[in-house]
Design an enzyme around this catalytic site. Sequence first.
Site, PDB file in Angstrom:
ATOM      1  N   GLY A 150       0.799  -1.206   0.000  1.00 16.71           N
ATOM      2  CA  GLY A 150       0.000   0.000   0.000  1.00 16.71           C
ATOM      3  C   GLY A 150       0.834   1.260   0.000  1.00 16.71           C
ATOM      4  CG  ASP A 151       3.647   4.207   1.312  1.00 14.69           C
ATOM      5  OD1 ASP A 151       4.253   4.793   0.390  1.00 14.69           O
ATOM      6  OD2 ASP A 151       3.217   4.794   2.318  1.00 14.69           O
ATOM      7  CG  ASP A 152       7.004   4.950  -1.830  1.00 13.34           C
ATOM      8  OD1 ASP A 152       6.298   5.206  -2.820  1.00 13.34           O
ATOM      9  OD2 ASP A 152       7.326   5.792  -0.972  1.00 13.34           O
TER      10      ASP A 152
END
Length: 470
Positions: free
Chosen positions: A250-252
């Site tokens: 859900g992120d980098d």
Amino acid sequence: MIKAIKLVVVVLGVLILNGAECRKARILESFEYSAISCRSHSASIVDFGGVGDGKTLNTKAFQEAVNHLSQYASDGGAQLFVPAGKWLTGSFNLTSHFTLYLHKDAVLLASQDINSWPVVDPLPSYGHGRDAPGGRYISLIFGTNLTDVVVTGENGTIDGQGDLWWQQFHKKKLKYTRPYLIEIMHSDTVQISSLTLVNSPSCNVHPVYSSNVIIQGLTILAPVTSPNTDGINPDSCTNTRIEDNYIVSGDDCVAVKSGWDEYGIKYNMPTKQLIIRRLTCISPDSAAIALGSEMSGGIQDVRAQDITAINTESGVRIKTAVGRGGYVKDIYAKGMNLHTMKWVFWITGNYGSHADNHYDPKALPEIKGINYRDVVAENVSMAARLEGIAGDPFTGICMSNVTIGMAKKAKKYPWSCTDIEGISGGVVPQPCELLPEQGEKSVGMCDFPAESLPVEAMELKTCSYGLNYF
């Protein structure tokens, strides 16, 4: 004869029950694996009372095992085996000259009792928790001031059971910053490999203030809607190799960092000599590789190669802002295959999240020497969004041999460039005027430095478990 057999069984039973000091009689598993160091002594978590039923809390068993095995640090080190089963546990600390090994059917389950997680101070280069101003919950597997530590397995699983934490985060009920799954601090010679990490409460793997780090062969999975579940975050680290990892988050997928605003500037510990290769990433709202936004200690000499990103917001993103200070320079990305992107290239100088209001508005970041070559992308909404800072242009941007296939509903103008300087060669669609085409001069542009990095010389040995017991 029957009595003799019974006697042997009883003796073996006593040896097993006597625990850690009698493991010469126990050869339950035998296998080989690759590691930076092999160990002379071995034990199983079962020897310390561990129960893999998914219900019994094993925090005490894990910590007692590590503490016991630490006595062999100067005698060839020790390895702790986690067999098949579901091992519920809270946070525990590692030791030096130590290997934690997970069987392919072993699952470490993170405790759901938030109140049982110890709280530690914010990192000195951040001065502030990411979720809340105060401290942070300690990571599930944690180590500091270590030498020669390995966390590996046969693709065994570490499950952070993060949904509870995500809900509390969204409801703004957390008093402290969420824990990571694995965090190693102030350490040298570290290996994290051949594991499956799922549903971390926050970021998954966080080496910080460390050197000579190998992170290899991880499968990292979290819902793409989960908050801040970065895959791998090398932070103020030197000589790091990240390779052969598959990340859905859900992120980098990989976020390179070095401290936040005035705290990072004061701590002054850059991330440098970093290799990222053979990464596959899926993250619809974030980047395959992000540099920053916390980069106040500096980021230098990053070499990314053979990157595949699918349905990911951007390929390589540089995030910074006024007040960050520090630098991002000598960055090289080569051989990227990108499918369904919002932006292939995204550099922004207005990422305004700050630790507090004490940052220095005169602390301007230095962004220069950013090199991309051999990039193929398809179904892209916009080729690039390159936004420097007025009065502080980002310089030395180089793009070579780049082919970007635009989506049917792509933006009218594929390039947006302000306050940048650079060159291009063989880039389609044609870049903005601030990246002028070099024509024949573009041969050999933007390529990696010729010399190799020291981390490439770190080799893995073939180690065994179950053959040499103490």
